[in-house]
Design a protein around this motif. Sequence first.
Motif, PDB file in Angstrom:
ATOM      1  N   VAL A 166       0.969  -1.051   0.060  1.00 10.29           N
ATOM      2  CA  VAL A 166      -0.032  -0.066   0.108  1.00 10.29           C
ATOM      3  C   VAL A 166       0.861   1.176   0.007  1.00 10.29           C
ATOM      4  O   VAL A 166       0.707   2.244  -0.822  1.00 10.29           O
ATOM      5  CB  VAL A 166      -0.989   0.094   1.208  1.00 10.29           C
ATOM      6  N   GLY A 167       1.835   1.313   0.879  1.00  8.20           N
ATOM      7  CA  GLY A 167       2.972   2.306   0.904  1.00  8.20           C
ATOM      8  C   GLY A 167       3.516   2.503  -0.664  1.00  8.20           C
ATOM      9  O   GLY A 167       3.601   3.630  -0.757  1.00  8.20           O
ATOM     10  N   LYS A 168       3.839   1.408  -1.474  1.00 10.32           N
ATOM     11  CA  LYS A 168       4.280   1.810  -2.512  1.00 10.32           C
ATOM     12  C   LYS A 168       3.436   2.366  -3.285  1.00 10.32           C
ATOM     13  O   LYS A 168       3.727   3.131  -4.084  1.00 10.32           O
ATOM     14  CB  LYS A 168       5.052   0.530  -3.369  1.00 10.32           C
ATOM     15  N   GLU A 169       2.157   1.737  -3.652  1.00 10.42           N
ATOM     16  CA  GLU A 169       0.995   2.555  -4.510  1.00 10.42           C
ATOM     17  C   GLU A 169       0.891   3.691  -4.354  1.00 10.42           C
ATOM     18  O   GLU A 169       0.742   4.596  -4.980  1.00 10.42           O
ATOM     19  CB  GLU A 169       0.099   1.544  -4.272  1.00 10.42           C
ATOM     20  N   GLY A 170       1.072   4.269  -2.869  1.00 13.75           N
ATOM     21  CA  GLY A 170       0.775   5.531  -2.375  1.00 13.75           C
ATOM     22  C   GLY A 170       1.651   6.501  -2.792  1.00 13.75           C
ATOM     23  O   GLY A 170       1.410   7.654  -2.901  1.00 13.75           O
ATOM     24  N   THR A 171       2.732   6.043  -3.293  1.00 10.40           N
ATOM     25  CA  THR A 171       3.836   6.943  -3.739  1.00 10.40           C
ATOM     26  C   THR A 171       3.740   7.025  -5.326  1.00 10.40           C
ATOM     27  O   THR A 171       4.433   7.927  -5.947  1.00 10.40           O
ATOM     28  CB  THR A 171       5.359   6.680  -3.588  1.00 10.40           C
ATOM     29  N   GLU A 172       2.682   6.493  -5.895  1.00  6.80           N
ATOM     30  CA  GLU A 172       2.446   6.726  -7.325  1.00  6.80           C
ATOM     31  C   GLU A 172       0.987   7.023  -7.624  1.00  6.80           C
ATOM     32  O   GLU A 172       0.344   6.146  -8.227  1.00  6.80           O
ATOM     33  CB  GLU A 172       3.023   5.217  -7.918  1.00  6.80           C
ATOM     34  N   LYS A 173       0.638   8.025  -7.345  1.00  9.95           N
ATOM     35  CA  LYS A 173      -0.705   8.299  -7.378  1.00  9.95           C
ATOM     36  C   LYS A 173      -1.067   9.072  -8.833  1.00  9.95           C
ATOM     37  O   LYS A 173      -0.136   9.546  -9.400  1.00  9.95           O
ATOM     38  CB  LYS A 173      -1.161   9.684  -6.249  1.00  9.95           C
ATOM     39  N   THR A 174      -2.306   8.674  -9.120  1.00 14.26           N
ATOM     40  CA  THR A 174      -2.632   9.174 -10.597  1.00 14.26           C
ATOM     41  C   THR A 174      -3.891  10.238 -10.367  1.00 14.26           C
ATOM     42  O   THR A 174      -4.813   9.932  -9.541  1.00 14.26           O
ATOM     43  CB  THR A 174      -3.168   8.093 -11.512  1.00 14.26           C
ATOM     44  N   LEU A 175      -3.803  11.183 -11.415  1.00 11.29           N
ATOM     45  CA  LEU A 175      -4.782  12.176 -11.308  1.00 11.29           C
ATOM     46  C   LEU A 175      -5.257  12.293 -12.767  1.00 11.29           C
ATOM     47  O   LEU A 175      -4.527  12.471 -13.709  1.00 11.29           O
ATOM     48  CB  LEU A 175      -4.510  13.345 -10.936  1.00 11.29           C
TER      49      LEU A 175
END
Length: 235
Positions: A68-77
């Motif tokens: 989850v932490g890893k995904e949290g650093t690669e956010k998409t907008l």
Amino acid sequence: MVKRGIILFLACLVAGCMLTACGMPKETDTDNRDNPTSQKNVETESSTPQETVENWGEKTTENETSAVGKEGTEKTLVIYYSATGSTASVARMIAGAEGADIFELEPKEPYSSADLDWNDKNSRVSVEHDNPDNRRVELSSAAVSDWNSYTTVYIGYPIWWGSAAYPMETFVSITDFTGKTVIPFCTSASSGLGDSAEQLSKKAATGNWTEGKRFPSDVPEDDVLSWVNELHSKE
């Protein structure tokens, strides 16, 4: 007679002692089955697998937290401007497929249907088109919350005279895309993407801009999802 009686009494006494001795092992077996010490040993053995399961669960939790932490650093907008709703629809499809956040650009003075009539040379879009200095459309809000946390940004807009809609031109010209992958997409009834994405990248002057994609106004969701999957297959 007395002697015979004594012998008979002794024989009976011996037989009684032998019967008593033969019954003792059976009582001892029963005691062992109900022995508290034996039951305690059974509980101790059964607790070993339970401890193993608990430890395994803790390791799984740690791994999940890391992911989850890893995904949290690669956010998409997904950020878009939509004049008639077509671009908004595609933006929502992309956001759903990516699990991304979404942000709508809104002009401080919204465009009316009359404003969007490009056949009228006096309409707002016509005047803005003919006078590039008037194309810097004031936005009601261009501040995206936690902007620096996004590493991938989809940019969506309708096509106006072969260019990106003017509110999006304004946004990219005042926004820093440094360190972000920027993926343009547009909607139009008939016009193609043209060089609209290239124009936006020049106005932005920052960010890693990728090839854009044009969608018709009534694009099926499957076509949009196929494009998103195709983008990921190239990573």
